[in-house]
Design a protein around this motif. Structure first.
Motif, short mmCIF file in Angstrom:
data_model
loop_
_atom_site.label_atom_id
_atom_site.label_comp_id
_atom_site.label_asym_id
_atom_site.label_seq_id
_atom_site.Cartn_x
_atom_site.Cartn_y
_atom_site.Cartn_z
N TRP A 80 43.92 51.98 43.46
CA TRP A 80 44.26 52.84 44.27
C TRP A 80 45.67 53.72 43.61
O TRP A 80 45.90 53.00 42.51
N THR A 111 44.43 42.18 50.51
CA THR A 111 45.59 43.00 50.35
C THR A 111 45.59 44.43 50.89
O THR A 111 46.52 44.92 51.40
N HIS A 112 44.13 44.99 50.97
CA HIS A 112 44.16 46.43 51.19
C HIS A 112 43.21 46.81 52.51
O HIS A 112 42.94 47.70 52.98
N SER A 122 47.73 50.66 41.94
CA SER A 122 47.80 49.47 42.86
C SER A 122 46.46 48.60 42.59
O SER A 122 45.22 49.38 43.28
N VAL A 164 51.58 46.06 47.69
CA VAL A 164 51.08 47.28 48.33
C VAL A 164 52.14 48.27 48.72
O VAL A 164 52.25 49.50 48.58
N THR A 165 53.17 47.80 49.15
CA THR A 165 54.23 48.38 49.67
C THR A 165 54.91 49.17 48.87
O THR A 165 55.35 50.46 48.76
N SER A 205 51.14 42.19 50.67
CA SER A 205 51.48 43.31 51.31
C SER A 205 52.83 43.72 50.64
O SER A 205 53.12 45.08 50.71
N LEU A 254 47.19 55.53 50.56
CA LEU A 254 47.06 55.26 49.14
C LEU A 254 45.61 56.07 48.82
O LEU A 254 44.73 56.51 49.91
N GLY A 303 44.21 45.62 44.05
CA GLY A 303 44.06 44.52 44.96
C GLY A 303 42.70 44.16 45.55
O GLY A 303 41.46 44.50 44.98
N LEU A 324 47.45 51.67 55.83
CA LEU A 324 46.54 51.37 54.47
C LEU A 324 45.37 52.23 54.34
O LEU A 324 44.74 52.36 53.29
N PRO A 332 49.53 42.63 43.28
CA PRO A 332 50.30 41.92 44.37
C PRO A 332 50.00 40.45 44.65
O PRO A 332 50.17 40.06 45.77
#
Length: 323
Positions: free
Chosen positions: A252, A94-95, A88, A74-75, A71, A112, A90, A108, A34
């Motif tokens: 994740w 970010t998480h 993912s 992550v989206t 973000s 995930l 991070g 969040l 990310p």
């Protein structure tokens, strides 16, 4: 009561799922970073991707999706198919922190599947060379004597450095101004040029500056001293008890990814982290590998929950706004 057909269908699904996990992966895996290419998380991801490939036998392709404190990336991961072919990677920013900074289109904590807590890195409290303090107690005394006058460089509004700085203010009864930058690089340049007074950022950012004697270290915010900088005390040792903060890294998969696949990924990552060469490289990165007993998906989920409970109220109380 279900008929024979339903039972057979259910057993077929279970069997096919087990076979799929056993054969996984059969094609390349994408790991979403990310942040832009070239940063610390990107470098870590590319290093891990190669080690994962060596074990699973499939390429791991890095996809950089930067923006909005991570973000956006992550989206993208949340919306990917839950088949084990999108991961993912991070940080606690970010998480966890983005959940307090933004109105995210997902949860969040729920959207995930945690795989593993990779490692963590303490922050370093470091000042410009001319700062009239030689240790952490001296720095705190100077801040108290000059309320609101000191300037602290941060790598963006709502970043780990700012939140840790707010926590430091609360713990010590001090006040200082935050100066946001577009990343740690420009902030460190101004620190060396003495345009700002100090910073609180991941320790590895300052390795070259410390080696050159360009900045003054006060303390790290970890539970133990860094092997790469054994002369720098922890905040706890330096007179600020129980003041801990770190930037941690995790992995994740999208919600709904089969448990057998996340288990296989967890086992793969545990093998990677146990490799002596990986341990050596992590030491160079300044990252402390997660102890084996904390490498479960559940440990990562619990850390997310604990950090959100700690930092989200601080974000709200400080009324931190991001563009």
């Amino acid at each position: 009561m279900r008929g024979p057909g339903a039972v057979i269908a259910a057993l077929t699904l279970v069997w096919s799922g087990a076979v799929a996990a056993q054969d996984y992966p059969t094609r390349p895996i994408t790991m979403i970073v990310p942040f832009a290419a070239g940063g610390a998380t990107d470098s870590l991801a590319r290093f891990l991707a190669e080690r994962i490939r060596m074990i699973l036998g499939q390429p791991v392709i890095i996809e950089n999706v930067a923006g909005a404190s991570g973000s956006l990336g992550v989206t993208r991961a949340v919306r990917a198919p839950a088949d084990g072919y999108t991961l993912s990677i991070g940080t606690s920013t970010t998480h966890v922190l983005t959940g307090g900074l933004y109105k995210l289109p997902f949860d969040l904590m729920k959207d995930l599947e945690p795989i593993i807590l990779i490692g963590s890195e303490p922050l370093l409290i470091v000042g410009k060379k001319s700062l009239p303090a030689d240790d952490l107690k001296g720095l705190i005394a100077w801040l108290k004597a000059n309320p609101g006058k000191a300037s602290v460089g941060i790598a963006g509004v709502g970043a780990t450095g700012q939140l840790t700085g707010i926590a430091l203010q609360k713990e010590t009864g001090t006040a200082f101004e935050f100066v946001p930058y577009r990343g740690n690089g420009p902030a460190m340049q101004d620190l060396v040029a003495e345009q700002i007074d100090f910073m609180i950022e991941p320790a590895s950012n300052f390795t070259a500056l410390l080696a050159a004697g360009s900045v003054k270290p006060f303390a790290i915010t970890g539970h133990a001293r860094l092997a790469s900088a054994p002369n720098i005390p922890t905040a706890d040792e330096a007179g600020l008890p129980n003041f801990f903060a770190s930037l941690w890294y995790g992995l994740w998969a999208p919600k709904g990814t089969p448990k057998d696949i996340t288990a296989k990924l967890n086992a793969t990552m545990s093998r990677v982290l146990a490799d002596p060469l990986v341990k050596q490289r992590f030491g160079e990165f300044g990252i402390q590998i997660t102890p084996l007993q904390q490498q479960s998906p559940e440990a990562l989920r619990e850390l997310q929950k604990a950090d959100s409970a700690r930092w989200w109220p601080i974000i709200k109380a400080a009324n931190i706004k991001v563009e």
